[in-house]
Design a protein around this motif. Structure first.
Motif, short mmCIF file in Angstrom:
data_model
loop_
_atom_site.label_atom_id
_atom_site.label_comp_id
_atom_site.label_asym_id
_atom_site.label_seq_id
_atom_site.Cartn_x
_atom_site.Cartn_y
_atom_site.Cartn_z
N ASP A 1 54.20 48.19 74.10
CA ASP A 1 54.80 47.08 73.36
C ASP A 1 54.92 47.40 71.87
O ASP A 1 55.77 46.86 71.19
CB ASP A 1 53.95 45.81 73.52
CG ASP A 1 53.99 45.27 74.94
OD1 ASP A 1 55.01 45.47 75.63
OD2 ASP A 1 52.99 44.64 75.35
N ASN A 2 54.07 48.28 71.39
CA ASN A 2 54.05 48.64 69.97
C ASN A 2 55.18 49.63 69.66
O ASN A 2 55.20 50.74 70.17
CB ASN A 2 52.68 49.25 69.62
CG ASN A 2 52.56 49.56 68.16
OD1 ASN A 2 53.31 50.35 67.60
ND2 ASN A 2 51.57 48.95 67.52
N SER A 3 56.11 49.22 68.82
CA SER A 3 57.27 50.06 68.48
C SER A 3 56.90 51.35 67.76
O SER A 3 57.55 52.39 67.94
CB SER A 3 58.27 49.28 67.62
OG SER A 3 58.77 48.18 68.33
#
Length: 82
Positions: free
Chosen positions: A65-67
């Motif tokens: 989820d972390n770009s």
């Protein structure tokens, strides 16, 4: 003990750790000849191809989820993806 690139890519959580990873990726390129993609052209092609192939995850890869982490993973794969 110094962390491997694989360990560092998984430590990326924000802009600072992303920039640290890029610095270590650069050092790895200077110190090691075990890269699959030795030209900027082949590196960019590999990161594009793997990024596109993994956009929805893969069998053994869950897209984070972390770009920042995702971007670091894409860059890391430019080293090893054929």
């Amino acid at each position: 003990m110094k962390k491997t690139l694989f360990e560092l890519v998984n430590d990326v959580t924000d802009e600072i750790t992303f920039l640290n990873f890029i610095n270590e990726l650069h050092k790895d390129r200077l110190e090691n000849s075990d890269w699959e993609n030795n030209s900027i052209e082949s590196f960019l092609e590999a990161i594009h191809d793997w990024g596109k192939a993994s956009i929805n995850g893969l069998e053994f890869y869950e897209k984070p989820d972390n770009s920042w982490k995702r971007c670091a993973q894409i860059l890391y794969m430019g080293k090893i993806y054929e």
